[in-house]
Design an enzyme around this catalytic site. Structure first.
Site, PDB file in Angstrom:
ATOM      1  N   CYS A  46       0.826  -1.204   0.000  1.00  0.00           N
ATOM      2  CA  CYS A  46       0.000   0.000   0.000  1.00  0.00           C
ATOM      3  C   CYS A  46       0.863   1.257   0.000  1.00  0.00           C
ATOM      4  O   CYS A  46       0.528   2.251  -0.637  1.00  0.00           O
ATOM      5  CB  CYS A  46      -0.941  -0.001   1.197  1.00  0.00           C
ATOM      6  SG  CYS A  46      -2.096  -1.391   1.173  1.00  0.00           S
ATOM      7  N   THR A  47       1.967   1.204   0.705  1.00  0.00           N
ATOM      8  CA  THR A  47       2.885   2.338   0.734  1.00  0.00           C
ATOM      9  C   THR A  47       3.481   2.561  -0.651  1.00  0.00           C
ATOM     10  O   THR A  47       3.515   3.700  -1.145  1.00  0.00           O
ATOM     11  CB  THR A  47       4.007   2.113   1.768  1.00  0.00           C
ATOM     12  OG1 THR A  47       3.399   1.957   3.066  1.00  0.00           O
ATOM     13  CG2 THR A  47       4.980   3.268   1.796  1.00  0.00           C
TER      14      THR A  47
END
Length: 96
Positions: A46-47
């Site tokens: 997600c980062t």
């Protein structure tokens, strides 16, 4: 409601972003919107996804395209996530 699929028109929605501002699809009329969903702030995948959208922010702006990431995380978690990684994308909270 059926699940959203790529290139499908998004239904009207409203959420709160990492800055505490209300985000409404109706406020983005005339712009293209990339609406992406992710499971949790500050996880590796997600980062990287959020960083990738941030790296391309100027190109999206030039194309009149808004990028909005949505997860169940709270507004406060989104704020910390965005600050930690210098994210420029809008992160909307949908705790429900």
């Amino acid at each position: 409601m059926s699940k959203l699929k790529e290139r499908m028109k998004a239904p009207s929605f409203e959420g709160t972003d990492q800055d505490g501002k209300t985000v409404r699809l109706s406020d983005l009329a005339g712009k293209k919107v990339i609406l992406y969903f992710y499971p949790k702030d500050d996880t590796p995948g997600c980062t990287q996804e959020a960083l990738s959208f941030t790296e391309k922010a100027k190109a999206f702006a030039a194309a009149k395209t808004e990028v909005i990431g949505v997860s169940r995380d709270t507004v406060a978690k989104h704020d910390k996530f965005a600050a930690k990684h210098g994210l420029s994308v809008t992160l909307a909270s949908d705790e429900d």
